[in-house]
Scaffold this motif. Structure first.
Motif, mmCIF file in Angstrom:
data_model
loop_
_atom_site.group_PDB
_atom_site.id
_atom_site.type_symbol
_atom_site.label_atom_id
_atom_site.label_comp_id
_atom_site.label_asym_id
_atom_site.label_seq_id
_atom_site.Cartn_x
_atom_site.Cartn_y
_atom_site.Cartn_z
ATOM 1 N N LEU A 97 0.820 -1.208 0.000
ATOM 2 C CA LEU A 97 0.000 0.000 0.000
ATOM 3 C C LEU A 97 0.857 1.263 0.000
ATOM 4 C CD1 LEU A 97 -2.805 -1.109 2.470
ATOM 5 C CD2 LEU A 97 -3.077 -0.577 0.042
ATOM 6 N N GLN A 100 2.448 1.246 -3.681
ATOM 7 C CA GLN A 100 1.574 1.239 -4.849
ATOM 8 C C GLN A 100 0.260 1.982 -4.632
ATOM 9 O OE1 GLN A 100 0.995 -2.803 -6.203
ATOM 10 N NE2 GLN A 100 3.159 -3.324 -6.065
ATOM 11 N N GLY A 101 -0.116 2.172 -3.380
ATOM 12 C CA GLY A 101 -1.372 2.858 -3.090
ATOM 13 C C GLY A 101 -2.582 1.950 -3.146
ATOM 14 N N HIS A 102 -2.403 0.724 -3.580
ATOM 15 C CA HIS A 102 -3.516 -0.229 -3.667
ATOM 16 C C HIS A 102 -2.935 -1.636 -3.745
ATOM 17 C CE1 HIS A 102 -2.754 -1.160 -7.937
ATOM 18 N NE2 HIS A 102 -2.359 0.105 -7.992
ATOM 19 N N TYR A 103 -3.800 -2.629 -3.663
ATOM 20 C CA TYR A 103 -3.362 -4.016 -3.791
ATOM 21 C C TYR A 103 -4.581 -4.870 -4.116
ATOM 22 C CZ TYR A 103 -5.584 -5.640 0.489
ATOM 23 O OH TYR A 103 -6.517 -5.989 1.426
ATOM 24 N N ASP A 104 -4.353 -6.055 -4.650
ATOM 25 C CA ASP A 104 -5.402 -7.063 -4.751
ATOM 26 C C ASP A 104 -4.860 -8.338 -4.128
ATOM 27 O OD1 ASP A 104 -3.874 -8.516 -6.744
ATOM 28 O OD2 ASP A 104 -4.597 -7.070 -8.223
ATOM 29 N N ASP A 149 -14.038 0.428 4.788
ATOM 30 C CA ASP A 149 -12.748 0.399 4.097
ATOM 31 C C ASP A 149 -11.603 0.049 5.052
ATOM 32 O OD1 ASP A 149 -12.912 2.702 5.585
ATOM 33 O OD2 ASP A 149 -12.029 4.003 4.054
#
Length: 247
Positions: A97, A100-104, A149
């Motif tokens: 996070l 990259q600011g996000h993840y899956d 969230d």
């Protein structure tokens, strides 16, 4: 929809602390006394509760001597009872996070596998844990243990919260004196502040540690018995979490 175990309410000992570091430490161990309708802010009575505490410690923890008890306290305060693997998995997500600011889930699992190979971890088990955490967090959001969230930051709170209760039972079972038990409660509170930022954050971590340790994705008693206290402690104005600052 989960039907919670019946929980009467938040019970307080009039002579116990309601403010300050000691109250904070006791509040970090509040899930268990709230579940059984005992005071959150007191140690057990070494006269009245002696036999019950000795029996509980022997049956549930294998503790029959002061040395056994002290060893369990050390394990809990070091986070070794729940173990470091889940927090390592959570740390990998935190790095993803940050970078990259996000993840899956697939990206997380691949990153966990890479971390485990580099650090000698059990690759299959740690990858599995990423999926387990994902599914529990989804359920937590549905049931109000996390915001929509939200994510769990650490599961060490489960051991720290249990250390408070180990101090409670140890004093009640005459395995330690009052100053020793009080030091454990204070230390557990300090450790919780190092790993969490709020009561809600701590409680989600405590809950995840409990269900990963014992529930095996059954959403049974081990889940229900932590959800009820969480709801009461976060929602009832008589809860210490409403008047004892976490920070």
């Amino acid at each position: 929809m989960v039907v919670c175990d019946h929980v009467e309410g938040v019970v307080s000992a009039p002579q116990g602390p309601f403010w300050g570091p000691l109250a904070h430490g006791f509040a970090c161990g509040a899930h268990i006394p709230v579940h059984v309708s005992s005071p959150w802010n007191a140690l057990d009575d070494p006269v009245h509760d002696y036999a019950r505490n000795r029996e509980t410690l022997a049956d549930s923890w294998g503790v029959t001597t002061a040395a056994d008890w002290s060893r369990q306290v050390d394990y809990l305060l070091a986070g070794m009872n729940v173990g470091p693997e889940v927090d390592a998995v959570l740390d990998v997500r935190r790095v993803l996070l940050r970078h990259q600011g996000h993840y899956d889930l697939l990206t997380w699992e691949n990153a966990v596998a890479t971390w485990a190979r580099r650090h000698g971890g059990d690759v299959d088990e740690m990858v599995r844990l990423a999926g387990v955490v994902t599914r529990y967090e989804s359920r937590f959001r549905t049931d109000g243990l996390l915001p929509h969230d939200g994510m769990v930051t650490s599961v060490f709170g489960y051991d720290f919260g249990r250390a408070v209760n180990m101090a409670r039972w140890g004093f009640g079972g005459r395995f330690c004196d009052y100053p020793t038990a009080e030091r454990i409660v204070l230390r557990a509170g300090e450790l919780c502040r190092q790993h969490y930022t709020s009561w809600a954050d701590f409680s989600a971590g405590y809950a995840l540690g409990r269900v990963i340790r014992f529930d095996e994705e059954q959403y049974g008693h081990m889940y229900v018995s932590v959800l009820g206290p969480h709801r009461l402690l976060t929602g009832d104005r008589t809860s210490p979490w409403w008047h004892v600052p976490f920070a």
